[in-house]
Design a protein around this motif. Structure first.
Motif, PDB file in Angstrom:
ATOM      1  N   MET A 160       0.728  -1.309   0.035  1.00 34.25           N
ATOM      2  CA  MET A 160      -0.225   0.164  -0.017  1.00 34.25           C
ATOM      3  C   MET A 160       0.771   1.348   0.038  1.00 34.25           C
ATOM      4  O   MET A 160       0.306   2.518  -0.497  1.00 34.25           O
ATOM      5  N   SER A 161       2.094   1.060   0.502  1.00 30.48           N
ATOM      6  CA  SER A 161       2.873   2.485   0.667  1.00 30.48           C
ATOM      7  C   SER A 161       3.486   2.584  -0.763  1.00 30.48           C
ATOM      8  O   SER A 161       3.537   3.641  -1.243  1.00 30.48           O
ATOM      9  N   ASP A 162       3.418   1.750  -2.050  1.00 28.86           N
ATOM     10  CA  ASP A 162       3.737   2.039  -3.207  1.00 28.86           C
ATOM     11  C   ASP A 162       2.467   2.534  -3.641  1.00 28.86           C
ATOM     12  O   ASP A 162       2.746   3.465  -4.580  1.00 28.86           O
ATOM     13  N   MET A 217       0.472   4.502  -2.488  1.00 25.30           N
ATOM     14  CA  MET A 217       0.622   6.212  -1.848  1.00 25.30           C
ATOM     15  C   MET A 217       1.834   6.826  -2.734  1.00 25.30           C
ATOM     16  O   MET A 217       1.634   7.895  -2.766  1.00 25.30           O
ATOM     17  N   ALA A 218       2.968   6.147  -2.805  1.00 20.43           N
ATOM     18  CA  ALA A 218       4.064   6.737  -3.530  1.00 20.43           C
ATOM     19  C   ALA A 218       3.687   7.055  -4.971  1.00 20.43           C
ATOM     20  O   ALA A 218       4.135   8.192  -5.342  1.00 20.43           O
TER      21      ALA A 218
END
Lengths: 144, 119
Positions: free
Chosen positions: B34-36, B38-39
């Protein structure tokens, strides 16, 4: 206007709720969507860090006409090496956090990329306070 | 491509979001991290993921992603579907793997990755 949330360090199913609330509050105030998205990303990453590493804490969002300042305060173990923690890909998160889609060392870099100002006050044994400032620049576009 | 075409292309099941069936989607993102999401996600995409936990719905909500597809035959529990419904999102489940689901959507006309510039 100031919003305040208690972030549970024990119930992972609640992680991210405070960020969602702030996002909706900014939307109701008519803040431009790109700034809302940047705020949401920063706060969500910080909230996940607070749950994963800090044992929960307190999240506050102070809204002004031209900016939001989000403060995330925990009483966890603190960050021993901040420079290392800021490196993309560096992570100390356990495997089960990775299985939840986080913990890949993207959190702090994501916050830095999306904020106008990022301050991290942390020391081993003294907890961590992350302060995120996002400006509402109407020239920023829709964020779409 | 409309959401209803995404459902049929993936031979999927729409778990919530009937009101969005005619929404037009131009780009897609396949990710379990999920960080990807958002990134990298910039545009309004359909998110394909195998991550079945509330964070996938919450990440999508924060990124203004209106359509989430759960791949590999994964079906989210009712409370997750309810959260998506409250957020005004569509949720689709498909038996296809991530690779095949992405490939079928690409072949059917979704060619955009919806990401910021990646260097």
């Amino acid at each position: 206007m100031k919003l305040r949330y208690e972030v549970s360090g024990e119930d992972m199913s609640l992680a991210g709720k405070a960020s969602g609330e702030v996002k909706r509050a900014l939307g109701r105030l008519g803040v431009n969507p790109a700034a809302i998205k940047r705020t949401a990303v920063c706060m969500y990453e910080a909230e996940m860090n607070m749950v994963i590493h800090g044992g929960g804490g307190v999240a506050e969002a102070e809204l002004s006409p031209d900016r939001v300042v989000v403060t995330m305060r925990d009483s966890g173990p603190g960050i021993p090496d901040l420079e290392l923690a800021m490196q993309e890909g560096y992570s100390t998160a356990p495997e089960w956090i990775r299985e939840m889609g986080f913990g890949a060392g993207m959190g702090l870099p994501n916050m830095k990329r999306n904020s106008d100002e990022l301050r991290i006050d942390s020391a081993p044994g003294k907890g961590t306070t992350v302060t995120i400032m996002v400006k509402f620049d109407s020239s920023e576009g829709t964020g779409a | 491509m409309k959401v209803r075409d995404i459902v049929s292309t993936l031979e999927g099941v729409l778990l919530t979001g009937e009101a969005l069936l005619d929404l037009d989607i131009q780009a897609a993102c396949g990710a379990d991290l999920m960080s990807d999401v958002m990134a990298f996600v910039k545009e309004n995409v359909v998110l394909l993921t195998g991550l079945v936990n509330p964070q996938s719905i919450r990440t999508a909500d924060l990124m203004d992603i209106k359509v989430v597809v759960f791949v590999r035959g994964k079906v989210p529990p009712k409370d997750m579907v309810a959260e998506a419904e409250r957020n005004g999102m569509a949720v689709i489940a498909t038996k296809y793997s991530m690779f095949l689901a992405c490939g079928r959507l690409y072949e059917a006309g979704i060619h955009g990755g919806g990401t910021r510039d990646i260097r």
